[in-house]
Scaffold this active site. Structure first.
Site, mmCIF file in Angstrom:
data_model
loop_
_atom_site.group_PDB
_atom_site.id
_atom_site.type_symbol
_atom_site.label_atom_id
_atom_site.label_comp_id
_atom_site.label_asym_id
_atom_site.label_seq_id
_atom_site.Cartn_x
_atom_site.Cartn_y
_atom_site.Cartn_z
ATOM 1 N N ARG A 148 38.340 45.784 24.699
ATOM 2 C CA ARG A 148 37.851 47.123 25.177
ATOM 3 C C ARG A 148 38.769 47.800 26.224
ATOM 4 O O ARG A 148 38.398 48.515 27.045
ATOM 5 C CB ARG A 148 36.361 47.036 25.668
ATOM 6 C CG ARG A 148 35.236 46.750 24.898
ATOM 7 C CD ARG A 148 35.443 47.728 23.789
ATOM 8 N NE ARG A 148 34.235 47.555 22.870
ATOM 9 C CZ ARG A 148 34.223 46.868 21.728
ATOM 10 N NH1 ARG A 148 35.519 46.331 21.469
ATOM 11 N NH2 ARG A 148 33.320 46.615 21.112
ATOM 12 N N SER B 162 26.812 50.634 23.341
ATOM 13 C CA SER B 162 26.523 49.364 24.189
ATOM 14 C C SER B 162 27.062 49.879 25.603
ATOM 15 O O SER B 162 28.134 50.429 25.571
ATOM 16 C CB SER B 162 27.515 48.243 23.586
ATOM 17 O OG SER B 162 27.092 47.844 22.552
ATOM 18 N N GLU C 100 33.308 55.197 30.417
ATOM 19 C CA GLU C 100 33.786 55.578 31.555
ATOM 20 C C GLU C 100 32.910 56.531 32.455
ATOM 21 O O GLU C 100 32.235 57.291 32.031
ATOM 22 C CB GLU C 100 35.131 56.532 31.023
ATOM 23 C CG GLU C 100 35.708 57.312 31.942
ATOM 24 C CD GLU C 100 37.127 56.728 32.122
ATOM 25 O OE1 GLU C 100 38.072 57.060 33.054
ATOM 26 O OE2 GLU C 100 37.756 55.842 31.150
HETATM 27 C C1 LIG Z 1 25.491 55.194 19.216
HETATM 28 C C2 LIG Z 1 26.801 54.487 19.551
HETATM 29 C C3 LIG Z 1 27.344 53.492 19.024
HETATM 30 C C4 LIG Z 1 28.775 52.868 19.355
HETATM 31 N N1 LIG Z 1 29.340 51.909 18.769
HETATM 32 C C5 LIG Z 1 30.479 51.635 19.338
HETATM 33 C C6 LIG Z 1 31.199 50.270 18.768
HETATM 34 O O1 LIG Z 1 30.679 49.627 17.817
HETATM 35 N N2 LIG Z 1 32.319 50.088 19.106
HETATM 36 C C7 LIG Z 1 32.988 50.765 20.158
HETATM 37 O O2 LIG Z 1 33.983 50.259 20.436
HETATM 38 N N3 LIG Z 1 32.488 51.928 20.601
HETATM 39 C C8 LIG Z 1 31.220 52.075 20.272
HETATM 40 N N4 LIG Z 1 30.656 53.308 20.935
HETATM 41 C C9 LIG Z 1 31.520 54.024 22.067
HETATM 42 C C10 LIG Z 1 32.420 55.421 21.472
HETATM 43 O O3 LIG Z 1 31.923 55.687 20.443
HETATM 44 C C11 LIG Z 1 33.600 55.083 21.474
HETATM 45 O O4 LIG Z 1 34.349 54.417 22.578
HETATM 46 C C12 LIG Z 1 34.624 56.346 20.759
HETATM 47 O O5 LIG Z 1 35.843 55.893 20.464
HETATM 48 C C13 LIG Z 1 34.515 57.308 21.947
HETATM 49 O O6 LIG Z 1 35.113 58.506 21.234
HETATM 50 P P1 LIG Z 1 34.989 59.778 21.954
HETATM 51 O O7 LIG Z 1 35.845 60.981 21.164
HETATM 52 O O8 LIG Z 1 33.534 60.254 22.025
HETATM 53 O O9 LIG Z 1 35.634 59.602 23.440
HETATM 54 P P2 LIG Z 1 35.046 60.301 24.800
HETATM 55 O O10 LIG Z 1 33.665 59.933 25.138
HETATM 56 O O11 LIG Z 1 35.124 61.789 24.728
HETATM 57 O O12 LIG Z 1 36.069 59.976 25.705
HETATM 58 C C14 LIG Z 1 36.269 58.357 25.934
HETATM 59 C C15 LIG Z 1 37.494 57.988 26.957
HETATM 60 O O13 LIG Z 1 38.700 58.482 26.181
HETATM 61 C C16 LIG Z 1 39.262 59.485 26.729
HETATM 62 N N5 LIG Z 1 39.870 60.327 25.543
HETATM 63 C C17 LIG Z 1 39.037 60.919 24.628
HETATM 64 N N6 LIG Z 1 39.976 61.397 23.740
HETATM 65 C C18 LIG Z 1 41.190 61.360 24.412
HETATM 66 C C19 LIG Z 1 42.583 61.852 23.967
HETATM 67 N N7 LIG Z 1 42.713 62.698 22.700
HETATM 68 N N8 LIG Z 1 43.503 61.777 24.765
HETATM 69 C C20 LIG Z 1 43.479 61.084 26.014
HETATM 70 N N9 LIG Z 1 42.350 60.375 26.348
HETATM 71 C C21 LIG Z 1 41.283 60.989 25.643
HETATM 72 C C22 LIG Z 1 38.425 60.274 27.698
HETATM 73 O O14 LIG Z 1 39.152 60.956 28.951
HETATM 74 C C23 LIG Z 1 37.504 59.100 28.031
HETATM 75 O O15 LIG Z 1 38.249 58.462 29.269
HETATM 76 C C24 LIG Z 1 29.444 53.622 20.555
HETATM 77 C C25 LIG Z 1 28.904 55.042 20.949
HETATM 78 C C26 LIG Z 1 27.692 55.532 20.576
HETATM 79 C C27 LIG Z 1 26.965 56.564 20.993
#
Ligand SMILES: Cc1cc2nc3c(=O)[nH]c(=O)nc-3n(C[C@H](O)[C@H](O)[C@H](O)COP(=O)(O)OP(=O)(O)OC[C@H]3O[C@@H](n4cnc5c(N)ncnc54)[C@H](O)[C@@H]3O)c2cc1C
Length: 351
Positions: A165, A239, A349
């Protein structure tokens, strides 16, 4: 470009929590991104980059500055050989669309990451992982724009220093780069990875070598539906607590505390759970086990609650505030520390 003011960030996050952003813009290409960064520089604003908002807990006070949502699109095959293919994927592509694209083209390596919400740009940030696969298995390099320099550069997988992570992007390079695209090396050779306990159980009795990409995606849809709430019904970031990867010494401390507080029966349960999740580097202890043994399932503060079905998931049952989630996290952290000697950390975060 349209810069919206006082934009409610709860609408951009899967937790449905967060106060307003002073300014908000979504960008569909590099020129728009540069324009947004110029705007922030001129006004001396802090910048927050968001993808799908599925891994952030944004404060009730919101974000003083400019929130930029990345909507770049495109999946491109940039090279291939007999056994593998390299895809260049724009940061704004919905991650599960990328997994679906790989399935359609018979490319292996990301199928166990099916149905993880969010966009591709965030995948390397926390080295997204589940069910025995991790971003670091397939990310070859990334293309970024420096937030201050506005220069495009590339970083290889080795430079990103992936761990459980974490990557440099959420450690010492936090808030330094915007990820523009991610390069993935995928395999053309069918190679189902069904070692994770839930997948093993689902495909019990099957010839593992014959399991298709489509079957794995279907299985994970079902498995995940029991692990995570329906996002249309309840807010969550999945999580909330990281699992533990312990050294031998830390594990011995946990065994000692477990024996003190929960007796030999607690220790037997711990050993059982550890054996279920064999780990290459260290000893994996799922935080769900600690929450369970400490009797914390269902614990709530305001409208933030540890989900009964899967206590590592905090849900927003209605109008939870970031302050409720934070207070719940602190109380859980203190109780687990007192009873097991382990300090749980948060996966999303905090903004
Ligand atoms: C129901 C559910 C299940 C999930 N299951 C998992 C799982 O099985 N495994 C897992 O690892 N995670 C899981 N997650 C967490 C999440 O989905 C992941 O971490 C996902 O990759 C986040 O993507 P996002 O685009 O929503 O990021 P955001 O929430 O928008 O951003 C997350 C972080 O990344 C940064 N960021 C985003 N895009 C960029 C970019 N283009 N450039 C620079 N920084 C950026 C943001 O600034 C922030 O710090 C889950 C979440 C939910 C709601």
């Amino acid at each position: 470009m349209d810069f919206q003011t006082n934009y409610p960030l709860s609408e951009l996050t899967t937790f449905r929590i967060g106060g307003p952003a002073s300014f908000y813009a979504h960008v569909a290409n590099l020129n728009e991104l540069k324009e947004a960064l110029d705007f922030a520089q001129q006004k001396n604003l802090s910048v927050l980059v968001l993808g799908g908002g599925s891994n952030v807990l944004i404060s009730d006070q919101g974000f003083v500055g400019l929130v930029i949502q990345i909507n770049f699109k495109g999946i491109e095959k940039v090279s291939e050989d007999k056994d593998s293919v390299m895809l260049k994927v724009a940061a704004g592509e919905i991650w599960d669309d990328v997994v679906a694209f790989a399935e359609k083209n018979n490319f292996w390596g990301i199928e166990n990451l099916s149905h993880v919400p969010g966009k591709t740009g965030a995948v390397p940030v926390q080295n997204v992982g589940c069910y025995g696969q991790e971003a670091s298995d397939v990310v070859e390099k990334i293309e970024v724009l420096g937030l201050n320099s506005q220069k495009v550069k590339e970083f290889t997988k080795t430079e990103l220093d992936f761990n459980y992570r974490t990557s440099k992007l959420n450690q010492e390079w936090k808030n330094k780069y915007v990820i523009l695209s991610v390069y993935f090396r995928l395999s053309k050779i069918p190679s189902p990875n069904l070692t994770y306990v839930d997948l093993k159980k689902y495909f019990a009795g099957r010839d593992k070598a014959m399991v298709s990409l489509n079957e794995i995606r279907t299985a994970l849809k079902q498995i995940r539906a029991n692990k995570f709430p329906d996002l249309t019904q309840m807010g969550t970031v999945g999580s909330f607590f990281k699992n533990f990867i312990l050294t031998e010494e830390q594990y011995n401390t946990l065994v000692y505390c477990t024996k003190q507080n929960f007796g030999q029966e607690g220790v037997d349960r711990l050993i059982q759970v550890v054996n279920k999740f064999p780990q290459k580097n260290g000893i994996k202890v799922p935080t769900a086990f600690l929450l369970d043994i400490c009797g914390l399932k269902g614990k709530a503060v305001g409208e933030a609650k540890l989900w009964e079905k899967q206590p590592v998931v905090i849900v927003n049952t209605g109008n939870a505030k970031a302050a409720d989630v934070l207070e719940l996290f602190k109380q859980v952290q203190a109780e687990i520390l007192a009873k097991t000697g382990m300090r749980v950390t948060a996966e999303p975060e905090f903004i």
